[in-house]
Design a protein around this motif. Structure first.
Motif, short mmCIF file in Angstrom:
data_model
loop_
_atom_site.label_atom_id
_atom_site.label_comp_id
_atom_site.label_asym_id
_atom_site.label_seq_id
_atom_site.Cartn_x
_atom_site.Cartn_y
_atom_site.Cartn_z
N ARG A 58 -48.70 119.96 62.86
CA ARG A 58 -49.48 120.63 63.80
C ARG A 58 -51.51 120.99 62.73
O ARG A 58 -51.84 121.03 63.56
N LYS A 59 -51.27 121.40 61.85
CA LYS A 59 -52.21 121.84 61.02
C LYS A 59 -52.86 121.29 60.97
O LYS A 59 -54.67 121.70 61.11
N ARG A 60 -52.88 119.58 60.73
CA ARG A 60 -53.43 118.30 60.75
C ARG A 60 -54.65 117.61 62.95
O ARG A 60 -55.75 117.62 62.17
N VAL A 61 -53.22 118.26 63.01
CA VAL A 61 -54.36 117.96 64.53
C VAL A 61 -54.99 118.64 64.99
O VAL A 61 -56.41 118.88 65.61
N ALA A 62 -54.53 120.38 64.69
CA ALA A 62 -55.51 121.48 64.76
C ALA A 62 -57.26 121.18 63.87
O ALA A 62 -57.97 121.55 64.58
N ARG A 63 -56.99 121.48 62.76
CA ARG A 63 -58.03 120.68 61.75
C ARG A 63 -58.64 119.80 62.75
O ARG A 63 -59.93 119.81 62.47
N THR A 64 -58.26 118.75 63.19
CA THR A 64 -59.75 117.92 64.43
C THR A 64 -59.83 118.03 65.35
O THR A 64 -61.26 117.52 65.34
N VAL A 65 -59.38 118.94 65.47
CA VAL A 65 -59.72 118.71 67.08
C VAL A 65 -61.32 120.73 66.94
O VAL A 65 -61.53 120.39 67.53
N GLN A 66 -60.79 121.48 66.20
CA GLN A 66 -61.62 122.01 65.71
C GLN A 66 -63.20 121.85 65.28
O GLN A 66 -63.95 122.55 65.25
N ASN A 80 -44.89 122.83 60.69
CA ASN A 80 -45.30 122.95 61.77
C ASN A 80 -46.21 125.09 61.89
O ASN A 80 -46.67 124.63 62.75
N LEU A 112 -46.17 127.27 70.01
CA LEU A 112 -46.19 125.22 69.64
C LEU A 112 -45.33 124.78 70.21
O LEU A 112 -45.61 123.39 70.03
N GLN A 152 -50.02 127.95 61.52
CA GLN A 152 -51.03 128.33 63.30
C GLN A 152 -50.14 129.60 63.21
O GLN A 152 -51.61 129.76 64.02
#
Length: 315
Positions: free
Chosen positions: A68-76, A208, A12, A211
């Protein structure tokens, strides 16, 4: 389990390896008592790199403000389309930017978020402890600060099977004396109140940690749950404090020897600053062995706030 939790938390972290470029640490042997590390804003030629530091801090706002989950979801979601990914990241930055208060010269104390994000990057880089919760995301009124600790970070100590929870405090004042006294007051009030339980609950419910794998998430819950966690007795609560102030040494440095002049002048004040901070903690009977303090000398804290606001607006 210990290796899993340690590795998952390390995943993280950002490196933040640009910090030593802009904030020069004074090399001194650690003495007994409070853990105090002292820095001054670095120079390029004979010019303080205030604008550059502010810009780098502004670059961190997505990771600092959003879960972090929102950022990761956007990237994915947009990983296969670069144009859409760029647009989505711009949206994330806009949302993160809206969480910050507008800097107002008549109310500088309400514009402490530049110091808070500075504390965040110092703890991630030097203590290698990832942020547990994006507290800025919990704000319901962007004209007011987030109350409680300025941040919550966690670090797993594998050798002791112990989770260290680090509560952040940041103060940006004209003088180191004022900053240290105000920080001591805030830490004292935090330790004597009920805010600690609130912070732990926020970390459990909104943290956070989405993940992390299931085993690591369960291990964290065992440490963080103050009432039913199986490992709560092994949780260590500590503080990290960032104190930024107006450093007089900047007033008299210029020319080709500016860096050496600044380092020498800053060094002459190190013992006095250390005593100032330590005495402020002692007056409140704070446990100095549970506080890591980063002291940062700036040419002007008012200019630091303005440059940070400018970097946010221009980015």
């Amino acid at each position: 389990m210990s290796h899993t939790l340690e590795a998952e938390l390390n995943g993280l972290l950002g490196t933040m390896d640009w910090i030593p470029t802009f904030c020069t640490e004074h090399p001194e042997l650690q003495s007994e008592g409070a853990s105090i590390r002292q820095f001054f804003l670095a120079l390029r030629d004979d010019e303080p790199m205030m604008m550059e530091l502010a810009a780098k801090l502004a670059d961190q706002i997505i990771g600092y403000c959003l879960p972090r989950k929102r950022v990761a979801r956007t990237v994915q979601r947009y990983a296969k389309n670069l144009v859409d990914l760029i647009a989505a990241i711009a949206t994330l930055r806009r949302d993160a930017r809206h969480a910050f208060q507008k800097y107002r010269e008549e109310f500088p104390a309400r514009s402490g978020e530049a110091g808070e994000i500075l504390a965040y990057v110092f703890v991630e880089h030097f203590l290698r402890a990832p942020m547990a919760i994006a507290k800025m995301h919990t704000k319901t009124n962007t004209t007011m600060p987030v109350f409680g600790a300025d941040g919550v970070h966690v670090k797993y100590r594998a050798a002791l099977d112990q989770l260290e929870v680090i509560y952040l405090e940041s103060k940006v004042h004209k003088t180191i004396d004022s900053a240290a006294k105000d920080a001591s007051k805030s830490i004292d009030e935090f330790r004597s109140g009920k805010q600690r339980s609130v912070e732990l609950r926020l970390a459990l419910d909104l943290g956070n940690f989405d993940q992390l794998d299931d085993a690591a998430q369960q291990a964290l819950e065992d440490f963080l749950d103050p009432y039913s966690g199986a490992q709560t007795a092994k949780r260590l609560d500590t503080h990290a404090c960032l104190l930024a102030y107006n450093e007089p040494a900047f007033e008299d440095v210029s020319g080709e020897n500016a860096n050496d002049m600044l380092a020498e002048a800053f060094s002459e004040g190190c013992e006095d600053r250390r005593a100032t901070v330590s005495n402020a903690y002692k007056k409140r009977d704070l446990p100095e062995d549970k506080i890591v303090t980063f002291v940062l000398g700036l040419p002007s804290v008012a200019e630091f706030r303005k440059e940070f606001e400018r970097a946010l607006s221009n980015g």
